[in-house]
Enzyme design. Sequence first.
Site: not given
Ligand code: PLP
Length: 436
Positions: A107
Site C-alpha cells: 500500500k
Molecule cells: C490491502 C492488502 C491486500 C489486499 O489488497 P487489495 O488491493 O485490497 O485487493 C493484500 N495483502 C495485504 C498485506 C494488504 O495490506
Amino acid sequence: MKLYSTNNKNNLVSLKQAVMKSLPEDNGLYMPVSIPKLSKSFYKDLDRLSFKELSYQICLNLFDGYIPENKLSEIIDRSVNFPAPIVSFDDHTHLLELFHGPSMAFKDFGARFMSQLMAYFNEGETKRLSILVATSGDTGGAVASGFYNTPGVEVIILYPSGKVSDIQEKQLTTLGNNITALEIEGTFDDCQALVKKAFLDSDVNNHLRLSSANSINIARLIPQSFYYFEAFKQLPSKERKVVFSIPSGNFGNLTAGVFAKMMGLPIDKFIAATNLNDVIPQYLDSGEYTSKPSVATLSNAMDVGDPSNFRRLKNIFSGNGSTWNNMRNHIVGLRFNDSYTKAAIKEVDSRYDYTIDPHGAVAYLAYRQYQIYNEDCQGVILETAHPAKFIDAVETILDKKIHIPDKLATLLDKRKSAEFLTKDFDAFKSWLMNHY
Ligand SMILES: *Cc1c(COP(=O)(O)O)cnc(C)c1O
C-alpha cells in the site's frame, strides 16, 4: 487525461478533480476514459529501464501532457523510491516482494503516489488541506508516511483503540509534525462513520478544507500498475506465458494489473486468490455477485465482504458479449481457508527457506493449484507485506523466531502519541473545530 464515473459514462472530470474528490457524487468510482497501449519502443527498451524510468513512461503515456514533465518526474522520484525485487523459487515460480517501502506493505506505492499528486494539485492554495482517514491498520501507516512533512497538507488518522497491532499503531502515532492520530474508543466502522459525518457537516467544512485518502482513489491504483512491468522486466523467460497470482481483498491490486495488461503488457492470466471472503471467486464460478458479511481470517487485510473495485472490473469487462465470460477469460478465482494457509507458510519455509506472510501464502496456494492444469507457465506471486508485520501468527505457525527488520524494530522503541476520543460525533467535531 479525463475520467468518468462507473455510474455515468458522461460524467467526465479532470485528473485533479478525480484525485481531490476521491468519489463522484453519483456514488460510482472514477475510471480513466482511455488506458492507451504503450509504444513498441517502450517494450523494446523495457529491460534497460529502471523502475523509476518505466513508471515515468507509463504516466507520460496515461496523463498525456496533463502534468508538466519536470513535475511528473519529481512525483515519481519521491514515490517510486524503493525497489520491487523478484525472488525465484524455481524456473516457474517467482515471488514479487512489494514490502520494501516505509510501512512494509504494498500500500506504500499507492499512498506515496497519491500524496505526491495531491501535494502537486494543492500547490498555490492558501488554505491548508486536511486529509481525514479511517484505518483498520495497514492503510493508516502507508498514508501517514506518504504525507509526512508534505507542505500545506495535514493528515488526521482515526483508528480503533486496541484493534490494530503494536507495529501498526506505532506507524500511525510516532511521526508527529503534520500527522495526527486519533485513537477512537470503538470499532473501525465507528471510525469510518465519524469521517463520513465530518464530510457532511457544514461547520467542519467551513472551518477546514477537507479531502480523503480513500483506498478507492484512482491515484492509488495507477502506481500499482508500475510493478507489474517491473516484475515482467525481471523474469528470466519472456516466451513462457506469464500469470500473476494476487492475494485480494478490495481488488485494487488486481485491477491495477488489468490496467497494465490494457497498456499492452503480455499477461496471460490473473489469479484472484482469496481467503474465505470469496465473493469474487464465487462470482467467477456462478455469474452471480452476492456480497456477504466479512469473516475474520489469518490474512486479515483481505477480509472484505463487498470488494469495492468489483465495479471497476465489471466496467472494464462489459461490452462485447457477457461481462462474466469476458472476465473469466482473464481472471481465475481460487479461495483457501486458514489451515491451508498455515500449511503453505510451513511448506515455503521448509522447501525454499523463505518466510512468506499469510497474504502471500494464499497467493502461493492459488498458483500451485493453477499449475496443476497449466504446466508450462511462469507465475509471479505478489508478496504484499513483510511477514514481520504478522509476527505473532507467523512465529506460532513456524514455531521459531523470525527476523524483524530494523525499520520495524526501531519503530517499536518509539513513543506513541495519540489523542483519545470517544466515538461520539460531537466530541470529534469539537476537536476538529478547536484544533487550530
Ligand atoms: C490491502 C492488502 C491486500 C489486499 O489488497 P487489495 O488491493 O485490497 O485487493 C493484500 N495483502 C495485504 C498485506 C494488504 O495490506
